[in-house]
Design an enzyme around this catalytic site. Sequence first.
Site, PDB file in Angstrom:
ATOM      1  N   CYS A   1      98.716  19.896  -7.813  1.00 20.93           N
ATOM      2  CA  CYS A   1      98.063  18.780  -8.488  1.00 20.93           C
ATOM      3  C   CYS A   1      96.561  18.857  -8.234  1.00 20.93           C
ATOM      4  O   CYS A   1      96.135  19.194  -7.134  1.00 20.93           O
ATOM      5  CB  CYS A   1      98.647  17.509  -7.886  1.00 20.93           C
ATOM      6  SG  CYS A   1      97.650  16.078  -8.145  1.00 20.93           S
TER       7      CYS A   1
ATOM      8  N   THR B   1      94.557  16.177  -9.489  1.00 18.66           N
ATOM      9  CA  THR B   1      94.085  14.849  -9.895  1.00 18.66           C
ATOM     10  C   THR B   1      92.924  14.357  -9.017  1.00 18.66           C
ATOM     11  O   THR B   1      91.937  13.813  -9.512  1.00 18.66           O
ATOM     12  CB  THR B   1      95.258  13.843  -9.839  1.00 18.66           C
ATOM     13  OG1 THR B   1      96.186  14.219 -10.851  1.00 18.66           O
ATOM     14  CG2 THR B   1      94.800  12.415 -10.089  1.00 18.66           C
TER      15      THR B   1
END
Length: 349
Positions: free
Chosen positions: A184, A186
């Site tokens: 990830c 993010t």
Amino acid sequence: MRIEEDIKLDFKDVLIRPKRSTLKSRAEVDLRRTYTFKNAQLSWTGIPIVAANMDHTGTPAVAKVLAEHHLLTALSKFVTKQDWETLRKTAPQVVAATMVSAGTSEHDFQRIHEAIQEADCPFICLDVANGYAQSFLDSVKRVRDAFPKKIILAGNVVTGEMTEELLIAGADIVKVGIGPGSVCTTRKKTGVGYPQLSAIIECADAAHGLKGHVCADGGCVVPGDVAKAFAAGADFVMLGGMLAGHDECLGELIHQGEQAFKRFYGMSSQEAMVKYHGQVAEYRSSEGKSVNVPYKGALRETILDILGGVRSTCTYVGAQTLKELPKRTTFIRVTQQINESLASYQVSG
Ligand code: 5GP
């Protein structure tokens, strides 16, 4: 703008303090749990570890191995109607340990109908990157109305108030984690996130107050992290990266010299978006990365390693059942966890 001064914790910031125990062996520890879900009004018994609904890990082959050990698999969105049919016909006992995954589009709503018509799995995993959108609550309500007797997971969020909202909207289990995942990006792309151990503690507290449940999703790297997630109050723990790279996962072997790898990527990575949607839409950036993970062989060995680790945690604190683990846990804040002085010489383990 406001700043919260209290420190939030990740798995790496704590260890579990050992406690006097009467348990003689890990074999005495029972990792199965029985939960009754308030909205679905159903009970489930098993070991509450879930393979992530990523295309690499959420495969029927992974589900078969995990079901043998009473674990769950959230099959990826890209599992077809035919795959569900084959699973029902060839391994109906496995279906009882699966979840159908979906986002919030109309197409996904139809996909849930199709999968349930085909195989009638007990869980629905409603998965969006940002569980804070008001429209997500409407989607959860819609799925609850359409499937009153299914166990619904919904997420992801990282705070107590949104956990409560999702449970009130009809979820049984709230998925917790924004940004901790192994593939990830993010936090890099957006600056948004929440240290995972604190997120679990706070969301579990909110959920349990409403007789709801939480599933810690992302950030577990070693079996000790899985144990810490349960100790922090997670009712379920979802794993992607720890289960990646096995025979049962999607993708061919990649040979590089002596070593073999498997491709693993975030479901919001450029690679996944191009593969499944043809492109990365202009208005969004990718929030996942692609990696080649070392090939790890049969998944069974990894599962036994994880379960052995969590059983051992339980014996260290005197918990005969997984249910007792959070009650018997004292976390201690630490600045160092593991002695890495010989890490570059490691040959196995
Ligand atoms: P892991 O166990 O690998 O640390 O985390 C798995 C979780 O990462 C998944 O269950 C999912 O919630 C999250 N995840 C998977 N792909 C992506 C992605 O592309 N971007 C983000 N932000 N999270 C992802």
